[in-house]
Design a protein around this motif. Structure first.
Motif, PDB file in Angstrom:
ATOM      1  N   GLU A 115      -5.480 -31.603 -16.540  1.00 54.70           N
ATOM      2  CA  GLU A 115      -4.790 -30.955 -15.435  1.00 54.70           C
ATOM      3  C   GLU A 115      -5.441 -29.376 -15.805  1.00 54.70           C
ATOM      4  O   GLU A 115      -5.493 -28.615 -14.660  1.00 54.70           O
ATOM      5  CB  GLU A 115      -3.201 -30.811 -15.466  1.00 54.70           C
ATOM      6  N   LEU A 116      -5.486 -28.906 -17.025  1.00 50.20           N
ATOM      7  CA  LEU A 116      -5.812 -27.379 -17.055  1.00 50.20           C
ATOM      8  C   LEU A 116      -7.315 -27.315 -16.500  1.00 50.20           C
ATOM      9  O   LEU A 116      -7.656 -26.284 -15.853  1.00 50.20           O
ATOM     10  CB  LEU A 116      -5.950 -27.042 -18.642  1.00 50.20           C
ATOM     11  N   VAL A 117      -8.186 -28.323 -16.931  1.00 46.96           N
ATOM     12  CA  VAL A 117      -9.501 -28.310 -16.602  1.00 46.96           C
ATOM     13  C   VAL A 117      -9.727 -28.409 -14.975  1.00 46.96           C
ATOM     14  O   VAL A 117     -10.311 -27.667 -14.282  1.00 46.96           O
ATOM     15  CB  VAL A 117     -10.203 -29.539 -17.021  1.00 46.96           C
ATOM     16  N   ALA A 118      -8.860 -29.158 -14.508  1.00 50.61           N
ATOM     17  CA  ALA A 118      -8.882 -29.468 -12.970  1.00 50.61           C
ATOM     18  C   ALA A 118      -8.554 -28.275 -12.314  1.00 50.61           C
ATOM     19  O   ALA A 118      -8.902 -27.823 -11.112  1.00 50.61           O
ATOM     20  CB  ALA A 118      -8.065 -30.678 -12.478  1.00 50.61           C
ATOM     21  N   ARG A 119      -7.539 -27.331 -12.740  1.00 49.23           N
ATOM     22  CA  ARG A 119      -6.979 -26.378 -12.168  1.00 49.23           C
ATOM     23  C   ARG A 119      -8.165 -25.160 -12.579  1.00 49.23           C
ATOM     24  O   ARG A 119      -8.342 -24.398 -11.431  1.00 49.23           O
ATOM     25  CB  ARG A 119      -5.867 -25.753 -12.587  1.00 49.23           C
ATOM     26  N   ILE A 120      -8.698 -25.038 -13.582  1.00 47.09           N
ATOM     27  CA  ILE A 120     -10.043 -24.169 -13.589  1.00 47.09           C
ATOM     28  C   ILE A 120     -10.999 -24.474 -12.771  1.00 47.09           C
ATOM     29  O   ILE A 120     -11.556 -23.383 -12.045  1.00 47.09           O
ATOM     30  CB  ILE A 120     -10.305 -24.160 -15.166  1.00 47.09           C
ATOM     31  N   ARG A 121     -11.260 -25.582 -12.647  1.00 49.38           N
ATOM     32  CA  ARG A 121     -12.363 -25.856 -11.578  1.00 49.38           C
ATOM     33  C   ARG A 121     -12.016 -25.564 -10.387  1.00 49.38           C
ATOM     34  O   ARG A 121     -12.921 -25.187  -9.446  1.00 49.38           O
ATOM     35  CB  ARG A 121     -12.983 -27.190 -11.818  1.00 49.38           C
ATOM     36  N   ALA A 122     -10.790 -25.743 -10.018  1.00 50.32           N
ATOM     37  CA  ALA A 122     -10.396 -25.609  -8.551  1.00 50.32           C
ATOM     38  C   ALA A 122     -10.371 -24.018  -8.268  1.00 50.32           C
ATOM     39  O   ALA A 122     -10.815 -23.560  -7.092  1.00 50.32           O
ATOM     40  CB  ALA A 122      -8.993 -26.018  -8.273  1.00 50.32           C
ATOM     41  N   LEU A 123     -10.156 -23.043  -9.418  1.00 52.08           N
ATOM     42  CA  LEU A 123      -9.963 -21.753  -8.987  1.00 52.08           C
ATOM     43  C   LEU A 123     -11.568 -21.273  -8.988  1.00 52.08           C
ATOM     44  O   LEU A 123     -11.720 -20.410  -8.333  1.00 52.08           O
ATOM     45  CB  LEU A 123      -9.292 -21.137 -10.347  1.00 52.08           C
TER      46      LEU A 123
END
Length: 220
Positions: free
Chosen positions: A107-115
């Motif tokens: 989830e952390l990776v997904a949120r970073i990429r979304a940002l």
């Protein structure tokens, strides 16, 4: 993308940094707010993963200064403060996202990429140049319908060149955007990566060396 991880629990900070590098990101890790502000003055980061309770300068103040400087860096607060009010307070400081501990790494990776897909100016979701396409969110590049097997650094260099829209990108800029502080600025790592990338594209002439300016991609 380049990420700054600011976390005072060293084991967690190093673990997150290692995991993000395996996801193809260039990552710098610092353990207090004072050093975070120092890094932000000399480096450009796409995303700052920021703990709130930091020694030195508090994480809240780091966030305020990032916002006040009109930085293009996106802020993801990563903290043990998990109540709704605490999350609201964090977002009220100007943070772009908020992830309470404990967290799922995927989830952390997904949120970073979304940002990172929300820069100051709109960028295309998929880059295209002739029969060459690159999808940053899926981490997929192809040419002539054939998927290119690129290393994380090769993918990052290709993404930077395509994002420049035909303008030259210096070796220094590529080193800053694709590698992290561990990279030796006096090595030939950029030149070596460009050479391998030309070979994998199957069209060495697609990436041009521009004297005293760096590299650019496109027709001659």
């Amino acid at each position: 993308m380049r990420v700054l991880v600011v976390e005072d629990f060293e084991v967690l900070a190093r673990t997150v940094g290692t995991g993000l590098r395996r996801e193809g990101m260039a990552v710098d890790v610092v353990l207090d707010g004072t050093e975070a502000l120092e890094r932000l003055t000399v480096n450009r980061y796409d995303v700052v993963v920021l703990d709130r309770d930091l020694p030195g300068v508090h994480g809240d103040e780091v966030c305020r200064r990032i916002v006040a400087a009109r930085s293009s860096s996106r802020v993801l607060m990563l903290t043990a403060a998990s109540t709704v009010k605490q999350r609201v307070d964090g977002l009220g400081l100007g943070a772009d996202d908020y992830l309470p501990k404990p967290f799922d790494f995927d989830e952390l990776v997904a949120r970073i990429r979304a940002l990172a897909r929300r820069p100051a100016e709109a960028l295309p979701l998929v880059y295209e140049l002739g029969d060459l396409t690159l999808d940053p969110s899926r981490r997929v590049a192809s040419r002539g319908g054939r998927r290119l097997e690129l290393s994380p650094k090769e993918f990052g260099v290709l993404e930077c060149l395509l994002a420049a829209g035909g303008r030259p990108v210096s070796a220094e800029d590529l080193l800053e955007r694709v590698w992290d502080e561990a990279a030796d600025p006096f090595t030939t790592v950029v030149k070596t990566t460009i050479r391998r990338l030309r070979g994998k594209l199957g069209a060495p002439e697609l990436i041009h060396t521009v004297r005293e300016a760096g590299y650019r991609i496109g027709a001659s």
